[in-house]
Design a protein around this motif. Structure first.
Motif, PDB file in Angstrom:
ATOM      1  N   THR A 168       3.540   6.911  -4.029  1.00 12.82           N
ATOM      2  CA  THR A 168       3.099   6.184  -3.063  1.00 12.82           C
ATOM      3  C   THR A 168       4.170   6.074  -1.872  1.00 12.82           C
ATOM      4  O   THR A 168       5.322   6.081  -1.960  1.00 12.82           O
TER       5      THR A 168
ATOM      6  N   GLU B 170      -1.549   0.650  -3.295  1.00  9.22           N
ATOM      7  CA  GLU B 170      -0.361   1.483  -3.990  1.00  9.22           C
ATOM      8  C   GLU B 170      -0.384   0.743  -5.224  1.00  9.22           C
ATOM      9  O   GLU B 170      -0.432   1.291  -6.335  1.00  9.22           O
ATOM     10  N   ILE B 171      -0.584  -0.589  -5.338  1.00  9.59           N
ATOM     11  CA  ILE B 171      -0.739  -1.585  -6.651  1.00  9.59           C
ATOM     12  C   ILE B 171      -1.916  -1.074  -7.486  1.00  9.59           C
ATOM     13  O   ILE B 171      -1.785  -0.653  -8.580  1.00  9.59           O
TER      14      ILE B 171
ATOM     15  N   ASP C  71       6.912   5.110   7.491  1.00  5.93           N
ATOM     16  CA  ASP C  71       8.051   4.590   6.596  1.00  5.93           C
ATOM     17  C   ASP C  71       9.518   4.990   7.290  1.00  5.93           C
ATOM     18  O   ASP C  71       9.654   6.294   7.557  1.00  5.93           O
TER      19      ASP C  71
ATOM     20  N   TYR D  11      10.819   1.386  -7.353  1.00  6.25           N
ATOM     21  CA  TYR D  11      10.502   1.320  -5.784  1.00  6.25           C
ATOM     22  C   TYR D  11      11.860   1.627  -5.136  1.00  6.25           C
ATOM     23  O   TYR D  11      12.909   1.168  -5.608  1.00  6.25           O
ATOM     24  N   SER D  12      11.635   2.337  -4.175  1.00  5.57           N
ATOM     25  CA  SER D  12      12.850   2.725  -3.161  1.00  5.57           C
ATOM     26  C   SER D  12      13.997   3.367  -3.932  1.00  5.57           C
ATOM     27  O   SER D  12      13.823   4.453  -4.569  1.00  5.57           O
TER      28      SER D  12
ATOM     29  N   MET E  81       7.367   4.787  -6.007  1.00  2.00           N
ATOM     30  CA  MET E  81       6.892   3.938  -4.918  1.00  2.00           C
ATOM     31  C   MET E  81       7.817   4.234  -3.718  1.00  2.00           C
ATOM     32  O   MET E  81       9.051   3.975  -3.905  1.00  2.00           O
ATOM     33  N   HIS E  82       7.470   4.965  -2.811  1.00  2.76           N
ATOM     34  CA  HIS E  82       8.636   5.271  -1.483  1.00  2.76           C
ATOM     35  C   HIS E  82       9.791   5.707  -1.972  1.00  2.76           C
ATOM     36  O   HIS E  82      10.891   5.430  -1.671  1.00  2.76           O
TER      37      HIS E  82
ATOM     38  N   GLU F 199       7.067  -0.922   3.224  1.00  2.00           N
ATOM     39  CA  GLU F 199       6.521  -2.261   2.259  1.00  2.00           C
ATOM     40  C   GLU F 199       5.525  -1.635   1.080  1.00  2.00           C
ATOM     41  O   GLU F 199       4.911  -0.615   1.324  1.00  2.00           O
ATOM     42  N   VAL F 200       5.549  -2.271  -0.012  1.00  2.00           N
ATOM     43  CA  VAL F 200       4.342  -2.017  -0.790  1.00  2.00           C
ATOM     44  C   VAL F 200       3.083  -2.644  -0.308  1.00  2.00           C
ATOM     45  O   VAL F 200       3.294  -4.044  -0.301  1.00  2.00           O
ATOM     46  N   ARG F 201       1.991  -2.175  -0.281  1.00  2.00           N
ATOM     47  CA  ARG F 201       0.907  -2.603  -0.249  1.00  2.00           C
ATOM     48  C   ARG F 201      -0.193  -2.576  -1.283  1.00  2.00           C
ATOM     49  O   ARG F 201      -0.033  -1.812  -2.362  1.00  2.00           O
TER      50      ARG F 201
END
Length: 209
Positions: A149, A191-192, A154, A103-104, A127-128, A186-188
């Motif tokens: 994702t 995405e999960i 963003d 993530y990030s 993720m992002h 943010e993770v939504r």
């Protein structure tokens, strides 16, 4: 490279099952994504390293000189070190499959690993991610399943750079899916769910082989 070259957390899974490497975002630690990893891949052994760079006390995997401006020499260093760590963990575990999620900032080091060692992971979730440079892939990503994702609003990872990364990955042969939401960094839930589908599909393919 040693299996202990990073401070890290291991959450054991089923013997002989897959490995899932998870890479936290800026300011996270080795515990940040372990619960998500367990949720997404219940049979996997989760391995979560902590970034070895501190940015005003916030852990990261490589240095930067400003928002979206990377220290490319340190990124190269970090990529080599992380590739060694991952390979050592794989050699020790002899898993059925190898997954990764970042993530990030964690997605950025994971993307750099994909460019440097495209045969390292069977499936990866970015993720992002923010890749503000034109990557050079050391080989081919053919047959590798990658989920990207992103948020359409963003402020950290502009959508046009997500689309550019998708094009780079596709051009090198990867099987790429992009999952968008209408928010920001943010993770939504969608995405999960997309990540869960990816890992479940790869696991089914391994069991059918």
């Amino acid at each position: 490279m040693s299996t202990d070259s990073y401070i890290h957390k291991v959450l054991p899974g089923s013997p002989g099952g897959p490995l899932l490497f998870v890479f936290h975002g800026t300011g996270g630690d080795e515990g940040q994504l372990v619960p998500l990893g367990r949720d997404l891949a219940p049979q996997a052994t989760i391995i979560s390293p902590r970034g070895d760079v501190s940015e005003q006390g916030a852990a990261r995997f490589f240095r930067r000189t400003g928002e979206g401006v990377y220290d490319m020499q340190d990124l190269a260093r970090a990529t080599r070190k992380m590739a060694g760590f991952v390979k050592a963990q794989i050699a020790a575990a002899k898993p059925s499959a190898i997954y990764a999620l970042g993530y990030s900032n964690g997605a950025n080091i994971l993307a750099s690993l994909l460019f440097e060692a495209p045969d390292l992971f069977d499936a990866a979730v970015l993720m992002h991610p923010l890749i503000p440079f034109e990557p050079e892939v050391n080989g081919s990503l053919a047959g590798r399943r990658i989920l990207v994702t992103a948020g359409r609003r963003d402020p950290i990872c502009p959508p046009n750079l997500t689309s550019r990364l998708e094009a780079y990955l596709r051009a090198d042969g990867a099987d790429v899916t992009v999952e968008w939401h209408e928010g920001g960094h943010e993770v939504r839930p969608n995405e999960i769910e997309a990540a869960r589908r990816l890992f479940a599909g790869v696991a089914q393919g391994v069991s059918d082989a």
